[in-house]
Design a protein around this motif. Sequence first.
Motif, PDB file in Angstrom:
ATOM      1  N   SER A  13       1.380 -13.504   0.383  1.00  0.00           N
ATOM      2  CA  SER A  13       1.222 -12.360  -0.511  1.00  0.00           C
ATOM      3  C   SER A  13      -0.066 -11.596  -0.196  1.00  0.00           C
ATOM      4  O   SER A  13      -0.081 -10.364  -0.204  1.00  0.00           O
ATOM      5  N   GLY A  16       0.495  -9.321   2.529  1.00  0.00           N
ATOM      6  CA  GLY A  16       1.168  -8.111   2.052  1.00  0.00           C
ATOM      7  C   GLY A  16       0.185  -7.118   1.456  1.00  0.00           C
ATOM      8  O   GLY A  16       0.287  -5.908   1.687  1.00  0.00           O
ATOM      9  N   GLU A  29       6.228  -4.186   2.413  1.00  0.00           N
ATOM     10  CA  GLU A  29       7.490  -4.326   1.678  1.00  0.00           C
ATOM     11  C   GLU A  29       8.221  -5.604   2.100  1.00  0.00           C
ATOM     12  O   GLU A  29       8.675  -6.383   1.251  1.00  0.00           O
ATOM     13  N   TYR A  32       6.348  -8.643   0.717  1.00  0.00           N
ATOM     14  CA  TYR A  32       6.511  -8.775  -0.728  1.00  0.00           C
ATOM     15  C   TYR A  32       7.919  -9.254  -1.083  1.00  0.00           C
ATOM     16  O   TYR A  32       8.089 -10.067  -1.989  1.00  0.00           O
ATOM     17  N   GLU A  33       8.924  -8.746  -0.395  1.00  0.00           N
ATOM     18  CA  GLU A  33      10.291  -9.187  -0.671  1.00  0.00           C
ATOM     19  C   GLU A  33      10.457 -10.671  -0.351  1.00  0.00           C
ATOM     20  O   GLU A  33      11.099 -11.403  -1.108  1.00  0.00           O
ATOM     21  N   LEU A  36       8.521 -12.660  -3.002  1.00  0.00           N
ATOM     22  CA  LEU A  36       9.227 -12.582  -4.279  1.00  0.00           C
ATOM     23  C   LEU A  36      10.357 -13.602  -4.322  1.00  0.00           C
ATOM     24  O   LEU A  36      10.495 -14.362  -5.284  1.00  0.00           O
ATOM     25  N   ASN A  56       3.499  -5.660  -7.305  1.00  0.00           N
ATOM     26  CA  ASN A  56       3.050  -5.094  -6.027  1.00  0.00           C
ATOM     27  C   ASN A  56       4.151  -4.349  -5.285  1.00  0.00           C
ATOM     28  O   ASN A  56       3.895  -3.314  -4.670  1.00  0.00           O
ATOM     29  N   LEU A  57       5.350  -4.866  -5.323  1.00  0.00           N
ATOM     30  CA  LEU A  57       6.445  -4.256  -4.564  1.00  0.00           C
ATOM     31  C   LEU A  57       6.747  -2.818  -5.013  1.00  0.00           C
ATOM     32  O   LEU A  57       6.872  -1.928  -4.167  1.00  0.00           O
ATOM     33  N   TYR A  61       6.911   0.909  -3.067  1.00  0.00           N
ATOM     34  CA  TYR A  61       8.005   1.877  -3.208  1.00  0.00           C
ATOM     35  C   TYR A  61       7.480   3.260  -3.590  1.00  0.00           C
ATOM     36  O   TYR A  61       7.906   4.277  -3.033  1.00  0.00           O
TER      37      TYR A  61
END
Length: 126
Positions: A13, A16, A29, A32-33, A36, A56-57, A61
């Motif tokens: 993380s 990221g 992204e 983070y995905e 997550l 964060n994600l 976006y």
Amino acid sequence: LGAEYPSTLDTVSNLGILYADQGKLAEAEKIYEQTLQGYEMALGAKHPSTLDIVNNLPIVYVNQGRHGEAEKMYERELQKAEDLLTSLLKQLSQELSAIPERMITRNASTVPTVILLATFMRPLRL
């Protein structure tokens, strides 16, 4: 320790965050995905660490101009956070309502504080 271990996910993380700060939004992204999914599997969807990543994600976006996706994610996670808070308040209220009886029999000097707390919590009963 493994890819789904919370300490490993924390480190990933952080990567990221670094990518996002450097403007490498596609990389951030992806990180983070991945984190997550890892947090959701390891700790659950409502765990505070999972909710941090979910925060964060959508920022990525927004920076990519994907405002609709960010809004949907924020709304979804806001509901999870509200559910968690409601659950915690309910638990706290139940625990505080049980304190006066225990405290009165054990220590009379704490009774005024306990009564004040119990009185304050009554409106929060859920």
